[in-house]
Write an enzyme that holds these catalytic residues in place. Structure first.
Site, PDB file in Angstrom:
ATOM      1  N   MET A  63      -2.924  -7.298  -7.432  1.00  0.00           N
ATOM      2  CA  MET A  63      -2.202  -8.346  -8.155  1.00  0.00           C
ATOM      3  C   MET A  63      -3.146  -9.391  -8.736  1.00  0.00           C
ATOM      4  SD  MET A  63       0.536  -6.839  -7.842  1.00  0.00           S
ATOM      5  CE  MET A  63       1.948  -7.789  -8.379  1.00  0.00           C
ATOM      6  N   ARG A  64      -4.219  -8.908  -9.325  1.00  0.00           N
ATOM      7  CA  ARG A  64      -5.213  -9.810  -9.897  1.00  0.00           C
ATOM      8  C   ARG A  64      -5.733  -9.157 -11.173  1.00  0.00           C
ATOM      9  NH1 ARG A  64      -7.908 -13.688  -7.646  1.00  0.00           N
ATOM     10  NH2 ARG A  64      -6.927 -13.256  -5.649  1.00  0.00           N
ATOM     11  N   LEU A  65      -5.838  -9.949 -12.233  1.00  0.00           N
ATOM     12  CA  LEU A  65      -6.396  -9.395 -13.477  1.00  0.00           C
ATOM     13  C   LEU A  65      -7.894  -9.192 -13.305  1.00  0.00           C
ATOM     14  CD1 LEU A  65      -5.007 -11.230 -16.656  1.00  0.00           C
ATOM     15  CD2 LEU A  65      -4.756  -8.827 -16.014  1.00  0.00           C
ATOM     16  N   HIS A  71       2.363   0.290 -13.330  1.00  0.00           N
ATOM     17  CA  HIS A  71       3.175  -0.912 -13.552  1.00  0.00           C
ATOM     18  C   HIS A  71       4.653  -0.524 -13.467  1.00  0.00           C
ATOM     19  CE1 HIS A  71       4.147  -4.883 -15.032  1.00  0.00           C
ATOM     20  NE2 HIS A  71       5.044  -4.302 -15.817  1.00  0.00           N
ATOM     21  N   ASN A  80      -3.982   1.754 -13.986  1.00  0.00           N
ATOM     22  CA  ASN A  80      -3.043   0.867 -13.280  1.00  0.00           C
ATOM     23  C   ASN A  80      -1.659   1.498 -13.328  1.00  0.00           C
ATOM     24  OD1 ASN A  80      -2.044  -1.574 -12.067  1.00  0.00           O
ATOM     25  ND2 ASN A  80      -1.255  -2.178 -14.072  1.00  0.00           N
ATOM     26  N   GLY A 133       0.784  -1.242   0.000  1.00  0.00           N
ATOM     27  CA  GLY A 133       0.000   0.000   0.000  1.00  0.00           C
ATOM     28  C   GLY A 133       0.809   1.281   0.000  1.00  0.00           C
ATOM     29  N   SER A 134       2.061   1.240  -0.491  1.00  0.00           N
ATOM     30  CA  SER A 134       2.836   2.490  -0.491  1.00  0.00           C
ATOM     31  C   SER A 134       2.294   3.473  -1.535  1.00  0.00           C
ATOM     32  CB  SER A 134       4.334   2.228  -0.705  1.00  0.00           C
ATOM     33  OG  SER A 134       4.593   1.843  -2.035  1.00  0.00           O
ATOM     34  N   ASN A 135       1.784   2.975  -2.652  1.00  0.00           N
ATOM     35  CA  ASN A 135       1.159   3.892  -3.618  1.00  0.00           C
ATOM     36  C   ASN A 135      -0.136   4.471  -3.055  1.00  0.00           C
ATOM     37  OD1 ASN A 135       2.550   4.239  -6.345  1.00  0.00           O
ATOM     38  ND2 ASN A 135       2.769   2.033  -6.012  1.00  0.00           N
TER      39      ASN A 135
HETATM   40  C1  GAR Z   1       4.208  -1.351  -7.143  1.00  0.00           C
HETATM   41  O1  GAR Z   1       5.575  -1.379  -7.478  1.00  0.00           O
HETATM   42  C2  GAR Z   1       3.351  -1.470  -8.389  1.00  0.00           C
HETATM   43  O2  GAR Z   1       3.893  -0.825  -9.494  1.00  0.00           O
HETATM   44  C3  GAR Z   1       3.349  -2.958  -8.585  1.00  0.00           C
HETATM   45  O3  GAR Z   1       3.215  -3.499  -7.288  1.00  0.00           O
HETATM   46  C4  GAR Z   1       3.818  -2.610  -6.354  1.00  0.00           C
HETATM   47  C5  GAR Z   1       2.813  -2.301  -5.272  1.00  0.00           C
HETATM   48  O4  GAR Z   1       3.421  -1.616  -4.224  1.00  0.00           O
HETATM   49  N1  GAR Z   1       2.288  -3.372  -9.439  1.00  0.00           N
HETATM   50  C6  GAR Z   1       2.398  -4.385 -10.307  1.00  0.00           C
HETATM   51  O5  GAR Z   1       3.399  -5.044 -10.430  1.00  0.00           O
HETATM   52  C7  GAR Z   1       1.157  -4.627 -11.147  1.00  0.00           C
HETATM   53  N2  GAR Z   1       1.450  -5.510 -12.213  1.00  0.00           N
HETATM   54  P1  GAR Z   1       2.548  -0.882  -3.116  1.00  0.00           P
HETATM   55  O6  GAR Z   1       1.547  -1.917  -2.582  1.00  0.00           O
HETATM   56  O7  GAR Z   1       3.535  -0.474  -2.072  1.00  0.00           O
HETATM   57  O8  GAR Z   1       1.859   0.286  -3.758  1.00  0.00           O
END
Ligand code: GAR
Length: 202
Positions: free
Chosen positions: A90-92, A109, A107, A12-14
């Site tokens: 992390m799910r389509l 990536h 999204n 959840g950092s984003n």
């Molecule tokens: C992030 O690096 C995001 O870009 C990636 O998962 C991480 C989630 O971090 N997403 C994918 O790889 C999607 N295919 P977060 O939970 O700290 O935000």
């Protein structure tokens, strides 16, 4: 009011970066809902800490994919969400969900798409030996990481980097880029011409 749902499966950092941007008045929208498919996601704790409504909708709790999809769609509709932000979800999403919210799902990536779609993109790039990588924000379509690209940020791959070093460097850019793109959308500055995304005033 521009109500936003954030879907997250993990750390959840984003989500946190988006919350901070909202607190600073930089998002032009309001995170009205956090949904996770993982009851142990730290993203849920973050939502709770900031008093954001949050819900677990996990496939294991449903008899089949269809009822899971319906629950997800209903929850988002109930909150009158304008934008669905996938942040480490992390799910389509199935076509049924994507069609319910056309051009309303984005999204992030951790690679420069179309290079290195799918899982562990940072490590894929590191193993390949690229000199630059980065992150991409895109609209979600029915493919895997194939939707129209809204914005990208580039970072160097430095000698001696481990995959974790590269992932950290990319993540810092993710935290800057995602709030900016959400703001552009909330301000109604983004339009599409075919696959090309036009950002007014950029
Ligand atoms: C992030 O690096 C995001 O870009 C990636 O998962 C991480 C989630 O971090 N997403 C994918 O790889 C999607 N295919 P977060 O939970 O700290 O935000």
């Amino acid at each position: 009011m521009y109500p936003i749902a954030v879907l997250a499966s993990g750390r959840g950092s984003n989500l946190e970066a988006l919350i901070q941007a909202q607190k600073a008045g930089e998002l032009k929208g309001e995170i009205a809902l956090v949904i996770s498919d993982n009851p142990r996601a730290r993203a849920l704790e973050k939502a709770a800490r900031y008093g954001i409504p949050h819900q677990v909708i996990e496939p294991a709790a449903f008899p089949d994919r269809e009822t899971f999809d319906e629950a997800l769609i209903a929850c988002i509709q109930q909150h009158r969400i304008q934008l669905i932000v996938l942040a480490g979800y992390m799910r389509l999403l199935s076509p049924r969900v994507i069609r319910a919210f056309p051009r309303k799902i984005i999204n992030i990536h951790p690679s420069l798409l179309p290079a290195f779609p799918g899982l562990n993109a940072q490590e894929q790039a590191w193993r390949y030996g690229v000199k630059y990588s980065g992150c991409t924000v895109h609209f979600v379509d029915e493919g895997m990481d194939t939707g129209p690209i809204i914005a990208q940020r580039v970072v160097p791959v430095l000698p001696g980097d481990t995959p974790a070093d590269l992932a950290d460097r990319i993540l810092q850019e993710e935290h800057r880029l995602y709030p900016q793109v959400v703001r552009w959308l909330a301000e109604g500055r983004i339009s599409l011409e075919g696959r090309k995304v036009i950002i007014k005033g950029e």
